[in-house]
Design a protein around this motif. Structure first.
Motif, PDB file in Angstrom:
ATOM      1  N   UNK A 150       0.817  -1.186   0.000  1.00  0.00           N
ATOM      2  CA  UNK A 150       0.000   0.000   0.000  1.00  0.00           C
ATOM      3  C   UNK A 150       0.874   1.269   0.000  1.00  0.00           C
ATOM      4  N   UNK A 151       1.833   1.366   0.947  1.00  0.00           N
ATOM      5  CA  UNK A 151       2.666   2.570   1.040  1.00  0.00           C
ATOM      6  C   UNK A 151       3.580   2.710  -0.164  1.00  0.00           C
ATOM      7  N   UNK A 152       4.053   1.613  -0.673  1.00  0.00           N
ATOM      8  CA  UNK A 152       4.934   1.671  -1.843  1.00  0.00           C
ATOM      9  C   UNK A 152       4.144   2.174  -3.040  1.00  0.00           C
ATOM     10  N   UNK A 153       2.964   1.644  -3.227  1.00  0.00           N
ATOM     11  CA  UNK A 153       2.132   2.083  -4.344  1.00  0.00           C
ATOM     12  C   UNK A 153       1.813   3.573  -4.210  1.00  0.00           C
ATOM     13  N   UNK A 154       1.495   4.015  -3.005  1.00  0.00           N
ATOM     14  CA  UNK A 154       1.206   5.434  -2.772  1.00  0.00           C
ATOM     15  C   UNK A 154       2.442   6.273  -3.106  1.00  0.00           C
ATOM     16  N   UNK A 155       3.607   5.841  -2.668  1.00  0.00           N
ATOM     17  CA  UNK A 155       4.844   6.584  -2.919  1.00  0.00           C
ATOM     18  C   UNK A 155       5.102   6.730  -4.416  1.00  0.00           C
ATOM     19  N   UNK A 156       4.943   5.640  -5.148  1.00  0.00           N
ATOM     20  CA  UNK A 156       5.177   5.684  -6.595  1.00  0.00           C
ATOM     21  C   UNK A 156       4.166   6.606  -7.269  1.00  0.00           C
ATOM     22  N   UNK A 157       2.919   6.502  -6.870  1.00  0.00           N
ATOM     23  CA  UNK A 157       1.869   7.327  -7.491  1.00  0.00           C
ATOM     24  C   UNK A 157       1.982   8.797  -7.111  1.00  0.00           C
ATOM     25  N   UNK A 158       2.496   9.090  -5.904  1.00  0.00           N
ATOM     26  CA  UNK A 158       2.607  10.480  -5.441  1.00  0.00           C
ATOM     27  C   UNK A 158       3.899  11.149  -5.878  1.00  0.00           C
ATOM     28  N   UNK A 159       4.764  10.422  -6.537  1.00  0.00           N
ATOM     29  CA  UNK A 159       6.033  11.007  -6.966  1.00  0.00           C
ATOM     30  C   UNK A 159       5.772  12.236  -7.816  1.00  0.00           C
ATOM     31  N   UNK A 160       6.466  13.291  -7.476  1.00  0.00           N
ATOM     32  CA  UNK A 160       6.296  14.564  -8.162  1.00  0.00           C
ATOM     33  C   UNK A 160       7.543  14.887  -8.983  1.00  0.00           C
ATOM     34  N   UNK A 161       7.395  15.732  -9.986  1.00  0.00           N
ATOM     35  CA  UNK A 161       8.566  16.107 -10.785  1.00  0.00           C
ATOM     36  C   UNK A 161       9.658  16.801  -9.969  1.00  0.00           C
TER      37      UNK A 161
END
Length: 147
Positions: A1-12
């Protein structure tokens, strides 16, 4: 869950764990990270989590996310060194370096070797602190104090 959130929330901007702004920025106090959420150290922890997640799942998004992040880090470290905000990232630069070289072994991206050189230059070697200074500072309850 946290890994998926981190990947999806990655910003430029920072790619991993882009800080969420405070409504009112806390007053700066040396040694505390109240308002210093751009410190490198928390991101180093996430690098290791992403590495382990990739080893377990082979999720290619991790490789893409780490590649973007390390390009960001290569650009930023010359002006925002590991120890700019706290000393902890400087002391734990080896954790960062390990994931950089791990990714290099997967991708062969040459820029990772340049980044590795910068991290190694900025990383404070533990042997200096533990062998040369011979000082270990811990809380008294642990019973470890060497001078």
């Amino acid at each position: 869950m946290w890994v998926d959130w981190t990947i999806k929330q990655s910003k430029p901007k920072t790619v991993i764990l882009d800080p969420i702004p405070f409504e009112e920025e806390p007053e700066y106090e040396q040694g505390l990270q109240r308002g210093q959420r751009t410190d490198w150290w928390p991101k180093m922890v996430m690098l290791k989590i992403l590495q382990q997640y990739y080893n377990a799942t082979d999720d290619q998004r991790v490789i893409e996310t780490l590649t973007k992040y390390f390009k960001y880090q290569l650009k930023e470290l010359p002006t925002t060194p590991l120890d700019k905000l706290t000393l902890w990232a400087n002391r734990r630069g080896g954790d960062n370096l390990q994931v950089v070289y791990w990714l290099y072994n997967i991708t062969g991206d040459e820029f990772l070797l340049d980044l590795g050189d910068i991290i190694q230059e900025q990383h404070s070697m533990d042997d200096y602190f533990f062998l040369m200074k011979k000082t270990i500072m811990t809380r008294p309850r642990y019973g470890i104090m060497i001078n």
